[in-house]
Enzyme design. Structure first.
Site, PDB file in Angstrom:
ATOM      1  CE  LYS A  53     -47.657  44.204 -40.704  1.00 52.80           C
ATOM      2  NZ  LYS A  53     -47.395  46.036 -40.968  1.00 52.80           N
ATOM      3  CD  GLN A  97     -47.808  48.994 -39.167  1.00 50.91           C
ATOM      4  OE1 GLN A  97     -47.331  48.116 -40.344  1.00 50.91           O
ATOM      5  NE2 GLN A  97     -49.048  48.287 -37.975  1.00 50.91           N
ATOM      6  CG  ASP A 120     -49.372  46.145 -46.417  1.00 43.82           C
ATOM      7  OD1 ASP A 120     -49.601  45.817 -45.996  1.00 43.82           O
ATOM      8  OD2 ASP A 120     -48.760  47.929 -46.086  1.00 43.82           O
TER       9      ASP A 120
HETATM   10  N1  GUN Z   1     -51.643  49.269 -39.208  1.00 38.57           N
HETATM   11  C1  GUN Z   1     -52.623  48.236 -39.188  1.00 38.57           C
HETATM   12  N2  GUN Z   1     -52.648  47.107 -39.839  1.00 38.57           N
HETATM   13  C2  GUN Z   1     -51.703  47.372 -41.476  1.00 38.57           C
HETATM   14  C3  GUN Z   1     -51.533  46.909 -42.245  1.00 38.57           C
HETATM   15  O1  GUN Z   1     -52.502  45.587 -42.423  1.00 38.57           O
HETATM   16  N3  GUN Z   1     -50.538  47.163 -42.564  1.00 38.57           N
HETATM   17  C4  GUN Z   1     -50.207  48.354 -42.485  1.00 38.57           C
HETATM   18  N4  GUN Z   1     -48.869  48.894 -43.307  1.00 38.57           N
HETATM   19  N5  GUN Z   1     -50.325  48.981 -41.345  1.00 38.57           N
HETATM   20  C5  GUN Z   1     -51.445  48.651 -40.490  1.00 38.57           C
END
Ligand code: GUN
Length: 293
Positions: A53, A97, A120
């Site tokens: 990311k 995350q 998110d």
């Molecule tokens: N853990 C697994 N997928 C995601 C996601 O799309 N965003 C976040 N913040 N954590 C995750």
């Protein structure tokens, strides 16, 4: 017959090229979009996602501000950090995350994010707004899947869609997006309590596998010509690989590719789209915040 490969990497690149125009609009306002990235512990998959990311942010011109906490960080410390990000004008998006360690109340932590910075789309406010079709941030993986389907001209109006998985992050929001009038699919959500998964999947024009179980969807479950979207990112031990594992999805790609109409690969399918939607949501947050709306 073999399926059309939906190339998530290529579609992601097209969308990223479109996003550079918005970055230019922001630059005209003297704004550099900023994303705060919060990572707790050193789960290798989470570290890898976060690195991906941040790399994508750097490539497109989003500043990322990473904070790493040890596995045993207190909830109070995390909440302090979120409050700081909520106040910080250079931060337009906040990403925590997941998953978080067991001693942390995930709901409380996510709920502390300012909905205006919740790129998110995980806060109750944004999920509620999504349900009501009000302006909001939609979770990145479901949003990316909808983009992939529409940009690949997969027929959605009246289609039977089967979502295999009911997580808050993917299955639930995705099922909800698919039933919007603008998309107009008929949705069945399958999960661990589903009786006769095979017959449900067999009726589907569109199958979205998001259960996190390698090989869950097999070729005998697929209607010829169906569209198969594989959200699984499973690490399967493989001594022939340098890292000692290979990534595999929730579907049996090699067998299904021969009978499906469309299929997404793992890696290179949903993954790059998820990251691109995070970039898109962060840029939109910067646009909204900087316009004062
Ligand atoms: N853990 C697994 N997928 C995601 C996601 O799309 N965003 C976040 N913040 N954590 C995750």
């Amino acid at each position: 017959m073999s399926a059309i490969l939906i190339d998530g990497k290529k579609i992601a690149e097209e969308i990223r090229a479109e996003l550079t125009r918005k970055i230019a609009t922001l630059a005209g306002r003297g704004v550099v979009p900023g994303l705060a990235v919060i990572l707790v512990g050193d789960n290798p998959a989470s570290v890898s996602y976060v690195t991906g990311k941040e790399k994508a942010c750097a490539e497109i011109g989003i500043q990322s501000f990473e904070t790493r906490f040890p596995e045993d960080v207190s909830e109070a410390r995390l909440l302090d950090k979120i409050a700081e990000c909520n106040r910080d004008p250079s931060v337009h998006g906040i990403l925590i995350q997941l998953p978080l360690p067991g001693h942390i109340d995930e709901r409380r932590v996510i709920g502390a994010i300012d909905p205006a910075k919740d790129v998110d789309g995980f806060t109750p406010i944004n999920l509620g707004r999504m349900l009501l079709e009000e302006p909001c941030y939609v979770p990145c993986t479901p949003l990316g899947i909808i983009e992939m389907l529409t940009r690949s001209d997969v027929p959605l109006n009246g289609a039977n869609a089967v979502v295999v998985g009911r997580s808050n992050i993917v299955g639930k929001p995705l099922a909800n997006l698919l039933i919007r009038k603008s998309i107009n699919a008929t949705v069945t959500v399958c999960h661990t309590g589903t009786k006769d998964l095979a017959s449900k999947v067999k009726a589907a024009d569109i199958v979205i596998a998001c259960a996190g179980r390698p090989g869950l969807v097999s070729a005998d479950m697929i209607k010829p010509g169906a569209c198969v979207i594989d959200v699984g990112v499973n690490r399967v031990p493989d001594a022939t690989k340098k890292k000692g594992y290979r990534l595999c999805g929730d579907v049996d790609f090699d067998a299904i590719e021969k009978i499906a109409g469309w299929i997404t690969p793992v890696p290179g399918g949903v993954g790059p789209m998820t990251i691109t939607m995070l970039l898109s949501n962060t840029i939109d947050a910067a646009l909204r915040i900087s316009s004062g709306k």
